[in-house]
Design an enzyme around this catalytic site. Sequence first.
Site, PDB file in Angstrom:
ATOM      1  N   ASP A  96      33.569  47.923  47.375  1.00  0.00           N
ATOM      2  CA  ASP A  96      34.005  46.575  46.993  1.00  0.00           C
ATOM      3  C   ASP A  96      34.922  46.699  45.791  1.00  0.00           C
ATOM      4  O   ASP A  96      34.489  47.063  44.687  1.00  0.00           O
ATOM      5  CB  ASP A  96      32.772  45.730  46.666  1.00  0.00           C
ATOM      6  CG  ASP A  96      33.110  44.262  46.418  1.00  0.00           C
ATOM      7  OD1 ASP A  96      34.297  43.959  46.169  1.00  0.00           O
ATOM      8  OD2 ASP A  96      32.186  43.428  46.447  1.00  0.00           O
ATOM      9  N   HIS A  97      36.204  46.360  45.995  1.00  0.00           N
ATOM     10  CA  HIS A  97      37.189  46.559  44.937  1.00  0.00           C
ATOM     11  C   HIS A  97      37.035  45.564  43.790  1.00  0.00           C
ATOM     12  O   HIS A  97      37.679  45.717  42.743  1.00  0.00           O
ATOM     13  CB  HIS A  97      38.602  46.456  45.517  1.00  0.00           C
ATOM     14  CG  HIS A  97      39.570  47.389  44.872  1.00  0.00           C
ATOM     15  ND1 HIS A  97      39.329  48.012  43.674  1.00  0.00           N
ATOM     16  CD2 HIS A  97      40.804  47.800  45.249  1.00  0.00           C
ATOM     17  CE1 HIS A  97      40.353  48.769  43.335  1.00  0.00           C
ATOM     18  NE2 HIS A  97      41.274  48.660  44.280  1.00  0.00           N
ATOM     19  N   ARG A  98      36.191  44.547  43.950  1.00  0.00           N
ATOM     20  CA  ARG A  98      35.909  43.652  42.831  1.00  0.00           C
ATOM     21  C   ARG A  98      35.065  44.359  41.779  1.00  0.00           C
ATOM     22  O   ARG A  98      35.131  44.015  40.588  1.00  0.00           O
ATOM     23  CB  ARG A  98      35.175  42.403  43.319  1.00  0.00           C
ATOM     24  CG  ARG A  98      35.948  41.535  44.289  1.00  0.00           C
ATOM     25  CD  ARG A  98      35.093  40.417  44.829  1.00  0.00           C
ATOM     26  NE  ARG A  98      33.931  40.925  45.565  1.00  0.00           N
ATOM     27  CZ  ARG A  98      33.023  40.147  46.152  1.00  0.00           C
ATOM     28  NH1 ARG A  98      33.151  38.828  46.094  1.00  0.00           N
ATOM     29  NH2 ARG A  98      32.000  40.678  46.806  1.00  0.00           N
TER      30      ARG A  98
ATOM     31  N   ILE B 224      34.261  48.122  42.046  1.00  0.00           N
ATOM     32  CA  ILE B 224      34.629  49.531  41.930  1.00  0.00           C
ATOM     33  C   ILE B 224      36.144  49.653  42.038  1.00  0.00           C
ATOM     34  O   ILE B 224      36.725  49.301  43.069  1.00  0.00           O
ATOM     35  CB  ILE B 224      33.943  50.361  43.035  1.00  0.00           C
ATOM     36  CG1 ILE B 224      32.421  50.160  42.984  1.00  0.00           C
ATOM     37  CG2 ILE B 224      34.300  51.832  42.920  1.00  0.00           C
ATOM     38  CD1 ILE B 224      31.689  50.794  44.143  1.00  0.00           C
TER      39      ILE B 224
ATOM     40  N   PRO C  69      36.637  42.496  49.147  1.00  0.00           N
ATOM     41  CA  PRO C  69      37.866  43.264  49.403  1.00  0.00           C
ATOM     42  C   PRO C  69      37.547  44.748  49.557  1.00  0.00           C
ATOM     43  O   PRO C  69      37.186  45.415  48.593  1.00  0.00           O
ATOM     44  CB  PRO C  69      38.726  42.986  48.170  1.00  0.00           C
ATOM     45  CG  PRO C  69      37.753  42.596  47.101  1.00  0.00           C
ATOM     46  CD  PRO C  69      36.598  41.937  47.786  1.00  0.00           C
TER      47      PRO C  69
END
Length: 495
Positions: free
Chosen positions: A464-466, A468, A290
Amino acid sequence: MSRIKTFNLPDLGEGLTEGEILAWLVKVGDTIELNQPIVEVETAKAAVEIPAKWAGQVQTIFHPEGTTVEVGAPIISIDTDPGAGPLEGPSTTATSSGDLPTPSAASLAAVEVAPAEGMVEPGLIGGPAPGGRTAVLVGYGPRTTAAKRRPRKGGVPAQTAAPTGVDHGVVVGDKPAATPTIPAPQIHDRRGGSSGGATGGAVLAKPPVRKIAKDLGVDLAALTGSGPLGSITREDVQRAASGATVVAEPVTATATSAASFGADREQRIPVKGVRKLTAENMSRSAFTAPHVTEFLTVDVTRAMKALERLRNRREWRDVRVSPLLLVAKAVLLAVKRHPMVNSTWAGDEIVVKEYVNLGIAAATERGLIVPNVKDAGRLSLRELADSLTELVQTAKSGRTSPADMSGGTLTITNVGVFGVDTGTPILPPGESAILAFGAVREMPWVHKGKVKVRQVTTLGLSFDHRIIDGELGSKFLRDIGDFLADPEAALLAWT
């Protein structure tokens, strides 16, 4: 032991399964030495030169340039003892272009193949079928009987179909096959009369023109039209009624050919090599991680002045110093302050890496590649500058090795060299952050309470929002901006 050694395409690492032969560096008959480069091959990651495993004389080149070959397939054979005399048997050596002797049509026609004992007739179960397959269903394969068609009612009798394998117009026996005659269509005027094809008497005239001709007693069939496509106009009828002679002007064809939107105006580029791998990686990354992108506009006037002072130092005069050098240094220092940015998502765990293999996206003739500087966090500024210079020059020459493009942990893409302000870059697979560095431009900027012309750039950070979240990504980007705004102060504060 055989003198002839066959050299197969080796596994170049990183799970590569095939390569395209770009150029042969030797030809049949050449004498080569051990480890001499013999062929240039493009893999999914880079173009590499492959050295010879044996010394000797090139005997056979199995694939021409431009051929894609699987790993493990033979590409060249070498006579390892050419001084021992000629080889036994006729020579079947292929040329470097891959040309082989082609039998003539006459020789092929003279060859008779005897049917095998017990051979089944084509088209029957167990018999041969197109493509070398075996027929397993009734009717599988070509038909061997003539096709019949029911005659049409009141029409032209259907032509008897030629036997299978005989095309129309082929001479059968001593007489050519008859071609049915199709009558020309009749053109019917709605007001009566008809004409046959090109010699008809159909009159081209609009209804108002026909009415005027009827009222004036003018026979339209006796007139020569001066309108489009020879149509009769109102003026033609009025001139005929007054007795004036009409001089017909030749009709000039003005039909303009329609614009073509077909294959003749299209270009099809095979997707292979570096471009194919890039497409697969970008698609996988875009739909797996994501992505979130944040932007920051920074006044880099002080950084540009610091670069100029660095270039003027005697020990740096032979070193390539560019804004990318300071951006790379800023990223490395920010990673030390926020190590979670330099990590990889591994499903049920996050792998935080204590080393930074800093990738630099590079556009080449073969596509986008991302070589990286190994363990860049341990390099001095001078060592980092030399590594970046070597990396870029190697990429532009197309000599980047697969090892130089593997193991990256964080990437910078310098879109500013194309005059672009910033972008929303896609993460390389296995990385959690990528920074887009935009063009440095002179812009009005509020500095010390006054509007002045300053050197400004825009940074774009995708992550990567998983791994950060917004806070970590913002702090990381802010630290990079702070370093570029005042590198000397940042170095004093953080080191």
